[in-house]
Motif scaffolding. Structure first.
Motif, PDB file in Angstrom:
ATOM      1  N   MET A  51       0.843  -1.196   0.000  1.00 19.44           N
ATOM      2  CA  MET A  51       0.000   0.000   0.000  1.00 19.44           C
ATOM      3  C   MET A  51       0.879   1.248   0.000  1.00 19.44           C
ATOM      4  O   MET A  51       1.690   1.449   0.906  1.00 19.44           O
ATOM      5  CB  MET A  51      -0.936   0.013   1.205  1.00 19.44           C
ATOM      6  N   SER A  52       0.726   2.089  -1.009  1.00 14.18           N
ATOM      7  CA  SER A  52       1.512   3.318  -1.107  1.00 14.18           C
ATOM      8  C   SER A  52       1.084   4.313  -0.031  1.00 14.18           C
ATOM      9  O   SER A  52      -0.114   4.487   0.239  1.00 14.18           O
ATOM     10  CB  SER A  52       1.338   3.959  -2.483  1.00 14.18           C
ATOM     11  N   ARG A  53       2.078   4.958   0.562  1.00  9.62           N
ATOM     12  CA  ARG A  53       1.805   5.981   1.572  1.00  9.62           C
ATOM     13  C   ARG A  53       1.566   7.303   0.854  1.00  9.62           C
ATOM     14  O   ARG A  53       2.494   7.948   0.389  1.00  9.62           O
ATOM     15  CB  ARG A  53       2.990   6.106   2.538  1.00  9.62           C
ATOM     16  N   THR A  54       0.310   7.678   0.753  1.00 11.24           N
ATOM     17  CA  THR A  54      -0.061   8.906   0.046  1.00 11.24           C
ATOM     18  C   THR A  54      -0.757   9.874   0.994  1.00 11.24           C
ATOM     19  O   THR A  54      -1.301   9.481   2.030  1.00 11.24           O
ATOM     20  CB  THR A  54      -1.010   8.599  -1.123  1.00 11.24           C
ATOM     21  N   ALA A  55      -0.757  11.145   0.619  1.00 12.41           N
ATOM     22  CA  ALA A  55      -1.411  12.171   1.429  1.00 12.41           C
ATOM     23  C   ALA A  55      -2.905  11.895   1.563  1.00 12.41           C
ATOM     24  O   ALA A  55      -3.506  12.132   2.618  1.00 12.41           O
ATOM     25  CB  ALA A  55      -1.180  13.549   0.814  1.00 12.41           C
ATOM     26  N   GLU A  56      -3.513  11.375   0.511  1.00 16.49           N
ATOM     27  CA  GLU A  56      -4.945  11.086   0.542  1.00 16.49           C
ATOM     28  C   GLU A  56      -5.246   9.983   1.554  1.00 16.49           C
ATOM     29  O   GLU A  56      -6.198  10.101   2.344  1.00 16.49           O
ATOM     30  CB  GLU A  56      -5.425  10.675  -0.851  1.00 16.49           C
ATOM     31  N   ARG A  57      -4.461   8.934   1.550  1.00 14.44           N
ATOM     32  CA  ARG A  57      -4.691   7.823   2.494  1.00 14.44           C
ATOM     33  C   ARG A  57      -4.357   8.213   3.927  1.00 14.44           C
ATOM     34  O   ARG A  57      -4.957   7.690   4.873  1.00 14.44           O
ATOM     35  CB  ARG A  57      -3.872   6.601   2.070  1.00 14.44           C
ATOM     36  N   ASP A  96       4.666  11.996  -7.679  1.00 16.36           N
ATOM     37  CA  ASP A  96       4.737  11.801  -6.232  1.00 16.36           C
ATOM     38  C   ASP A  96       3.428  12.124  -5.527  1.00 16.36           C
ATOM     39  O   ASP A  96       3.088  11.503  -4.515  1.00 16.36           O
ATOM     40  CB  ASP A  96       5.868  12.645  -5.640  1.00 16.36           C
ATOM     41  N   ALA A  97       2.691  13.088  -6.060  1.00 19.49           N
ATOM     42  CA  ALA A  97       1.431  13.471  -5.421  1.00 19.49           C
ATOM     43  C   ALA A  97       0.416  12.336  -5.464  1.00 19.49           C
ATOM     44  O   ALA A  97      -0.410  12.190  -4.557  1.00 19.49           O
ATOM     45  CB  ALA A  97       0.860  14.712  -6.099  1.00 19.49           C
ATOM     46  N   ILE A  98       0.472  11.520  -6.511  1.00 22.52           N
ATOM     47  CA  ILE A  98      -0.450  10.391  -6.653  1.00 22.52           C
ATOM     48  C   ILE A  98       0.140   9.110  -6.075  1.00 22.52           C
ATOM     49  O   ILE A  98      -0.517   8.394  -5.302  1.00 22.52           O
ATOM     50  CB  ILE A  98      -0.814  10.151  -8.137  1.00 22.52           C
ATOM     51  N   PHE A  99       1.380   8.806  -6.426  1.00 22.97           N
ATOM     52  CA  PHE A  99       1.977   7.522  -6.066  1.00 22.97           C
ATOM     53  C   PHE A  99       2.639   7.508  -4.688  1.00 22.97           C
ATOM     54  O   PHE A  99       2.912   6.443  -4.138  1.00 22.97           O
ATOM     55  CB  PHE A  99       3.000   7.090  -7.121  1.00 22.97           C
ATOM     56  N   GLY A 100       2.918   8.679  -4.125  1.00 20.92           N
ATOM     57  CA  GLY A 100       3.556   8.746  -2.823  1.00 20.92           C
ATOM     58  C   GLY A 100       5.039   8.428  -2.896  1.00 20.92           C
ATOM     59  O   GLY A 100       5.619   8.274  -3.972  1.00 20.92           O
ATOM     60  N   LYS A 159      -5.183  10.712   5.374  1.00 26.52           N
ATOM     61  CA  LYS A 159      -6.352  11.331   5.992  1.00 26.52           C
ATOM     62  C   LYS A 159      -7.156  10.309   6.787  1.00 26.52           C
ATOM     63  O   LYS A 159      -7.891  10.664   7.708  1.00 26.52           O
ATOM     64  CB  LYS A 159      -7.255  11.954   4.910  1.00 26.52           C
ATOM     65  N   SER A 160      -7.010   9.024   6.405  1.00 23.50           N
ATOM     66  CA  SER A 160      -7.808   7.958   7.019  1.00 23.50           C
ATOM     67  C   SER A 160      -7.023   7.073   7.966  1.00 23.50           C
ATOM     68  O   SER A 160      -7.585   6.533   8.928  1.00 23.50           O
ATOM     69  CB  SER A 160      -8.416   7.070   5.916  1.00 23.50           C
ATOM     70  N   VAL A 161      -5.719   6.882   7.692  1.00 21.54           N
ATOM     71  CA  VAL A 161      -4.905   5.956   8.488  1.00 21.54           C
ATOM     72  C   VAL A 161      -3.536   6.575   8.736  1.00 21.54           C
ATOM     73  O   VAL A 161      -3.146   7.557   8.100  1.00 21.54           O
ATOM     74  CB  VAL A 161      -4.725   4.595   7.770  1.00 21.54           C
ATOM     75  N   ASP A 162      -2.799   5.976   9.661  1.00 20.59           N
ATOM     76  CA  ASP A 162      -1.401   6.355   9.884  1.00 20.59           C
ATOM     77  C   ASP A 162      -0.512   5.319   9.219  1.00 20.59           C
ATOM     78  O   ASP A 162      -0.893   4.151   9.088  1.00 20.59           O
ATOM     79  CB  ASP A 162      -1.090   6.424  11.383  1.00 20.59           C
ATOM     80  N   PHE A 163       0.676   5.751   8.819  1.00 21.09           N
ATOM     81  CA  PHE A 163       1.612   4.850   8.147  1.00 21.09           C
ATOM     82  C   PHE A 163       2.946   4.754   8.878  1.00 21.09           C
ATOM     83  O   PHE A 163       3.383   5.711   9.516  1.00 21.09           O
ATOM     84  CB  PHE A 163       1.887   5.335   6.718  1.00 21.09           C
ATOM     85  N   SER A 164       3.563   3.600   8.718  1.00 23.69           N
ATOM     86  CA  SER A 164       4.915   3.393   9.216  1.00 23.69           C
ATOM     87  C   SER A 164       5.909   4.137   8.331  1.00 23.69           C
ATOM     88  O   SER A 164       5.519   4.789   7.352  1.00 23.69           O
ATOM     89  CB  SER A 164       5.252   1.899   9.186  1.00 23.69           C
ATOM     90  N   ARG A 165       7.191   3.991   8.634  1.00 17.22           N
ATOM     91  CA  ARG A 165       8.234   4.463   7.728  1.00 17.22           C
ATOM     92  C   ARG A 165       8.121   3.703   6.408  1.00 17.22           C
ATOM     93  O   ARG A 165       7.493   2.642   6.352  1.00 17.22           O
ATOM     94  CB  ARG A 165       9.621   4.267   8.357  1.00 17.22           C
ATOM     95  N   ILE A 166       8.724   4.202   5.349  1.00 13.25           N
ATOM     96  CA  ILE A 166       8.644   3.561   4.043  1.00 13.25           C
ATOM     97  C   ILE A 166       9.276   2.164   4.085  1.00 13.25           C
ATOM     98  O   ILE A 166      10.372   1.981   4.617  1.00 13.25           O
ATOM     99  CB  ILE A 166       9.324   4.421   2.962  1.00 13.25           C
ATOM    100  N   PHE A 167       8.568   1.201   3.520  1.00 15.03           N
ATOM    101  CA  PHE A 167       8.990  -0.198   3.537  1.00 15.03           C
ATOM    102  C   PHE A 167       9.650  -0.609   2.217  1.00 15.03           C
ATOM    103  O   PHE A 167      10.709  -1.224   2.193  1.00 15.03           O
ATOM    104  CB  PHE A 167       7.772  -1.074   3.823  1.00 15.03           C
ATOM    105  N   THR A 168       9.005  -0.275   1.081  1.00 19.02           N
ATOM    106  CA  THR A 168       9.567  -0.597  -0.238  1.00 19.02           C
ATOM    107  C   THR A 168       9.325   0.566  -1.196  1.00 19.02           C
ATOM    108  O   THR A 168       8.454   1.401  -0.976  1.00 19.02           O
ATOM    109  CB  THR A 168       8.928  -1.857  -0.863  1.00 19.02           C
ATOM    110  N   THR A 169      10.107   0.593  -2.259  1.00 19.91           N
ATOM    111  CA  THR A 169       9.884   1.562  -3.333  1.00 19.91           C
ATOM    112  C   THR A 169       9.996   0.838  -4.671  1.00 19.91           C
ATOM    113  O   THR A 169      10.748  -0.124  -4.801  1.00 19.91           O
ATOM    114  CB  THR A 169      10.912   2.705  -3.310  1.00 19.91           C
ATOM    115  N   ALA A 170       9.250   1.317  -5.657  1.00 15.28           N
ATOM    116  CA  ALA A 170       9.327   0.742  -7.001  1.00 15.28           C
ATOM    117  C   ALA A 170       8.681   1.700  -7.984  1.00 15.28           C
ATOM    118  O   ALA A 170       7.659   2.329  -7.667  1.00 15.28           O
ATOM    119  CB  ALA A 170       8.624  -0.608  -7.069  1.00 15.28           C
TER     120      ALA A 170
END
Length: 259
Positions: free
Chosen positions: A90-96, A209-213, A98-109
């Motif tokens: 699950m990509s860490r995005t600004a939109e998401r 980046d704004a969409i994909f995080g 708003k609903s949940v908290d995220f950990s530090r970044i796990f993977t990138t691609a």
């Protein structure tokens, strides 16, 4: 008297067992997103994120229970307390956020289109005009087309799938002309069958980046700072001790370790 002693000992045993019982963390994930999450022939959940996730759970000294569901059900299930975390690319995005908290970044691609060789399709939107592109429902890939290239102005048709497995089948049969997905899952499909059928990455990676995080991360409920901190530490551990890199090499010829 013996009954009283026995009862007291039983009570002490139950209290001791309860105090030492491991925390149970229910992790929502997928069952059809190879090579990160999938079920083998026996029905057992496998994949890169499952493997590393189990390692992190051991380091956290918690008992993790994997709960599979569709991607678009993950955040609603988390908010409804049916699960405690989400580990499903699950990509860490600004939109998401708003609903949940995220950990530090796990993977990138990077994100890529996949199409038939010689189709003329590339990362340039004009090459997709009049074509149909498959995306997974509730994904950042769907958001990209809905927000950046809506059909009304781009002439690009978007077909949404519950599972990418169905999108790959439609691409191979010619019912759609491209699939838009992370390069990781696209590489897995191409290596297994797509390349032999004449498919390849189309054009350059697409960045937004704004969409994909900034990358993928583990989602937890808003305000669950304790579990977030546990996952942050566990992710840092597998990133720094070399375990992530070792597993990464078994799944991909390129690194998805955040820089």
């Amino acid at each position: 008297m013996k009954k009283l002693v026995f009862s007291a000992l039983t009570a002490l045993t139950l209290i001791s067992t309860a105090s030492h019982a491991q925390q149970v963390v229910r992790i929502g994930t997928l069952a059809d997103y190879a090579p990160f999450e999938y079920k083998d022939a026996s029905g057992k959940l496998q994949g890169m994120e499952i493997e590393i996730g189990n390692k992190m759970c051991a380091a956290m000294k918690v008992t993790c229970q994997w709960v599979t569901m569709d991607f678009d059900a993950l955040i609603p299930a988390l908010k409804a307390r049916q699960i405690d975390a989400v580990l499903a690319q699950m990509s860490r995005t600004a939109e998401r956020e708003k609903s949940v908290d995220f950990s530090r970044i796990f993977t990138t691609a990077p994100v890529h289109l996949v199409a038939k060789k010689g189709s003329g399709i590339s990362h340039q939107p004009a090459t997709l005009r009049g074509k149909t592109v498959g995306v997974q429902t509730a994904s950042t890939h769907e958001s990209y087309f809905r927000n950046r290239l809506p059909t009304s102005s781009s002439g690009i048709n978007v077909k949404v799938y519950q599972s990418l497995d169905s999108a790959w089948l439609d691409l191979e049969s010619g019912r759609i002309q491209a699939v838009f997905a992370d390069s990781t899952v696209a590489h897995d499909w191409l290596a297994k069958s797509g390349q032999q059928a004449g498919f390849a990455f189309a054009g350059q990676a697409i960045t937004d980046d704004a969409i994909f995080g900034a990358g993928t991360a583990i989602a937890v409920r808003k305000g669950d700072s304790k579990l977030k901190a546990q996952f942050d530490l566990a992710i840092l551990g597998v990133h720094q001790n070399g375990y992530f890199q070792t597993v990464n090499k078994r799944y991909f010829p390129f690194s998805i370790l955040p820089q």
